[in-house]
Design a protein around this motif. Sequence first.
Motif, PDB file in Angstrom:
ATOM      1  N   GLY A 358       3.129  16.985 -10.881  1.00 59.32           N
ATOM      2  CA  GLY A 358       3.335  16.638 -12.285  1.00 59.32           C
ATOM      3  C   GLY A 358       4.800  16.643 -12.675  1.00 59.32           C
ATOM      4  N   ARG A 359       5.703  16.737 -11.705  1.00 57.24           N
ATOM      5  CA  ARG A 359       7.136  16.841 -11.990  1.00 57.24           C
ATOM      6  C   ARG A 359       7.904  15.553 -11.716  1.00 57.24           C
ATOM      7  N   LEU A 360       7.267  14.563 -11.118  1.00 62.59           N
ATOM      8  CA  LEU A 360       7.954  13.296 -10.916  1.00 62.59           C
ATOM      9  C   LEU A 360       8.051  12.550 -12.241  1.00 62.59           C
ATOM     10  N   VAL A 361       9.207  11.989 -12.510  1.00 62.35           N
ATOM     11  CA  VAL A 361       9.422  11.248 -13.751  1.00 62.35           C
ATOM     12  C   VAL A 361       9.426   9.758 -13.434  1.00 62.35           C
ATOM     13  N   PRO A 362       9.209   8.900 -14.440  1.00 69.36           N
ATOM     14  CA  PRO A 362       9.127   7.450 -14.177  1.00 69.36           C
ATOM     15  C   PRO A 362      10.284   6.873 -13.371  1.00 69.36           C
ATOM     16  N   SER A 363      11.499   7.405 -13.547  1.00 67.05           N
ATOM     17  CA  SER A 363      12.634   6.863 -12.803  1.00 67.05           C
ATOM     18  C   SER A 363      12.541   7.140 -11.310  1.00 67.05           C
ATOM     19  N   ASN A 364      11.622   8.036 -10.906  1.00 69.11           N
ATOM     20  CA  ASN A 364      11.449   8.349  -9.490  1.00 69.11           C
ATOM     21  C   ASN A 364      10.155   7.798  -8.904  1.00 69.11           C
ATOM     22  N   PHE A 365       9.381   7.071  -9.712  1.00 73.27           N
ATOM     23  CA  PHE A 365       8.116   6.541  -9.206  1.00 73.27           C
ATOM     24  C   PHE A 365       8.350   5.600  -8.020  1.00 73.27           C
ATOM     25  N   TRP A 366       9.438   4.821  -8.078  1.00 75.22           N
ATOM     26  CA  TRP A 366       9.699   3.871  -6.994  1.00 75.22           C
ATOM     27  C   TRP A 366       9.888   4.586  -5.662  1.00 75.22           C
ATOM     28  N   ARG A 367      10.409   5.811  -5.711  1.00 71.40           N
ATOM     29  CA  ARG A 367      10.620   6.549  -4.466  1.00 71.40           C
ATOM     30  C   ARG A 367       9.281   6.960  -3.852  1.00 71.40           C
ATOM     31  N   ALA A 368       8.337   7.361  -4.718  1.00 72.00           N
ATOM     32  CA  ALA A 368       6.998   7.684  -4.215  1.00 72.00           C
ATOM     33  C   ALA A 368       6.327   6.428  -3.648  1.00 72.00           C
ATOM     34  N   LYS A 369       6.489   5.324  -4.367  1.00 68.18           N
ATOM     35  CA  LYS A 369       5.889   4.061  -3.913  1.00 68.18           C
ATOM     36  C   LYS A 369       6.437   3.651  -2.555  1.00 68.18           C
ATOM     37  N   GLU A 370       7.728   3.866  -2.346  1.00 66.33           N
ATOM     38  CA  GLU A 370       8.361   3.517  -1.071  1.00 66.33           C
ATOM     39  C   GLU A 370       7.753   4.317   0.082  1.00 66.33           C
ATOM     40  N   VAL A 371       7.535   5.607  -0.145  1.00 65.76           N
ATOM     41  CA  VAL A 371       6.945   6.448   0.901  1.00 65.76           C
ATOM     42  C   VAL A 371       5.517   5.993   1.192  1.00 65.76           C
ATOM     43  N   ILE A 372       4.760   5.725   0.129  1.00 67.70           N
ATOM     44  CA  ILE A 372       3.365   5.298   0.307  1.00 67.70           C
ATOM     45  C   ILE A 372       3.285   3.978   1.062  1.00 67.70           C
ATOM     46  N   LYS A 373       4.199   3.073   0.758  1.00 68.39           N
ATOM     47  CA  LYS A 373       4.229   1.781   1.454  1.00 68.39           C
ATOM     48  C   LYS A 373       4.495   1.984   2.944  1.00 68.39           C
ATOM     49  N   ALA A 374       5.419   2.906   3.267  1.00 63.02           N
ATOM     50  CA  ALA A 374       5.728   3.183   4.673  1.00 63.02           C
ATOM     51  C   ALA A 374       4.534   3.816   5.383  1.00 63.02           C
ATOM     52  N   ILE A 375       3.827   4.688   4.703  1.00 66.12           N
ATOM     53  CA  ILE A 375       2.633   5.313   5.284  1.00 66.12           C
ATOM     54  C   ILE A 375       1.542   4.270   5.483  1.00 66.12           C
ATOM     55  N   ASP A 376       1.378   3.422   4.464  1.00 65.68           N
ATOM     56  CA  ASP A 376       0.369   2.367   4.525  1.00 65.68           C
ATOM     57  C   ASP A 376       0.601   1.449   5.723  1.00 65.68           C
ATOM     58  N   ALA A 377       1.883   1.177   6.005  1.00 62.28           N
ATOM     59  CA  ALA A 377       2.212   0.272   7.106  1.00 62.28           C
ATOM     60  C   ALA A 377       1.782   0.820   8.455  1.00 62.28           C
ATOM     61  N   ARG A 378       1.572   2.124   8.538  1.00 62.34           N
ATOM     62  CA  ARG A 378       1.140   2.738   9.796  1.00 62.34           C
ATOM     63  C   ARG A 378      -0.375   2.711   9.964  1.00 62.34           C
ATOM     64  N   GLY A 379      -1.082   2.188   8.958  1.00 63.42           N
ATOM     65  CA  GLY A 379      -2.534   2.072   9.050  1.00 63.42           C
ATOM     66  C   GLY A 379      -3.258   3.392   8.991  1.00 63.42           C
ATOM     67  N   VAL A 380      -2.658   4.378   8.341  1.00 70.13           N
ATOM     68  CA  VAL A 380      -3.288   5.700   8.238  1.00 70.13           C
ATOM     69  C   VAL A 380      -4.360   5.663   7.143  1.00 70.13           C
ATOM     70  N   PRO A 381      -5.613   6.074   7.420  1.00 70.00           N
ATOM     71  CA  PRO A 381      -6.686   5.999   6.411  1.00 70.00           C
ATOM     72  C   PRO A 381      -6.375   6.765   5.134  1.00 70.00           C
ATOM     73  N   GLU A 382      -5.675   7.911   5.261  1.00 66.57           N
ATOM     74  CA  GLU A 382      -5.383   8.740   4.089  1.00 66.57           C
ATOM     75  C   GLU A 382      -4.448   8.059   3.093  1.00 66.57           C
ATOM     76  N   ALA A 383      -3.857   6.954   3.493  1.00 62.90           N
ATOM     77  CA  ALA A 383      -2.947   6.246   2.591  1.00 62.90           C
ATOM     78  C   ALA A 383      -3.670   5.797   1.324  1.00 62.90           C
ATOM     79  N   ALA A 384      -4.955   5.530   1.418  1.00 63.06           N
ATOM     80  CA  ALA A 384      -5.725   5.096   0.247  1.00 63.06           C
ATOM     81  C   ALA A 384      -5.773   6.195  -0.808  1.00 63.06           C
ATOM     82  N   ASP A 385      -5.924   7.448  -0.363  1.00 62.57           N
ATOM     83  CA  ASP A 385      -5.928   8.569  -1.311  1.00 62.57           C
ATOM     84  C   ASP A 385      -4.578   8.697  -2.003  1.00 62.57           C
TER      85      ASP A 385
END
Length: 395
Positions: A358-385
């Motif tokens: 609950g501590r991430l602010v809108p200006s840092n959302f893109w950083r979370a999205k970047e990590v999720i995109k990198a995880i997604d690219a590895r085909g890891v099932p947990e990426a959906a969560d």
Amino acid sequence: MDTGVGGLIARLRAEREISQAQLADMLSRASGNPAVTRNEISRWESGRRRPRRYWLEWIAVVFGMSLFDFEDLARLATPSVDANEAEAIELRQRVAASDVGRATLEQLELAVDELAISYPTASPDMLLLRVRRHLGYVNQLLDVRKTLAEHRRLVVTGSWLSLLAATCSIDLAQRPAAAARLRTAAQLAEHGEHRELSTWCLETEAWQAVTDGDYRRAIKLSQGAQAVAPHGSSAFIQATAQEGRAHARLGHTRETLQVLSRVEHLVAPLKVPDRPEHHYRYDPGKSNAYVATTLSWLGDPGAESIARQVLRELEAPAYGQPRPRRAATARLDLSLALLAGSKPDEAIATTMEAIGSGRLVPSNFWRAKEVIKAIDARGVPEAADLRDAYESLKA
């Protein structure tokens, strides 16, 4: 429905990390009245019922403020962007006008320091409300008779407050308001002939350019800030570090490492300040955090160990208070480093911790999205969560 008061109670409670049941218990013990329950607090926070004035007084006590301050914060809880911009413009226009006592100016300057110290822990929307109240007071004092020296001190105080308000607006992704406040802060800094303040204004604009993905502009602004800054000042070091982050985003390995070496040289003689949480005072711990971010963006394998160390220091610092907001972004740095080291499982868990904090602010959302995109690219099932948690965060 009164969502202003209810929303404020919810935000103050979340900021202190206490549950509705805990708040009910605190109110019961403070007032000696067991009538309030968790369900009652839930009704207050949802706006289905407004607390009686009796409870408002005790709520203010529990949250460590006066009833006047609590009600003022509730009234300002949902400011419009247009109002924010108008406020910034009004302050800029009234500076040209010229009995403010020394004690008043000292109180305002102390308030600026306290607000800057609150930045790493307070939610940006709540901090912005407090900053706006002080800006309103500065606005009133600009019409009061004063000496030239007092006028300059007041202008500088207004600049610091406008800069901090701009920083909060950037955190909240309120771009027009942030731009207006940054212009105000820069003009007041120039009017007050305060080079370090002018540097911070340029550095903050560079940081906004980084969050917007305009890295070449961020480099230009960071270098411009260094040209203005008193050499070796906190603003100079921060602007230098910001340049390094922008180079890292562009994949400029040689330039990035050169900048990191310069920052290390600048930070080496620094001592830990009395209040290291202060947003405008550089300290060695902040330098380590910037190194972790920069190296993780560069894909350097050395980022992981530094990111782990930074996270430990932010959550259990040797000096000052824990800094939960910075810890949340440090987890994203660590997640990127873990992915570079082929540790996707730990990266997923670490990213989920950051999102769930609950501590991430809108200006840092893109950083979370970047990590999720990198995880997604590895085909890891947990990426959906992770994607689901991220969408809930944005909502």
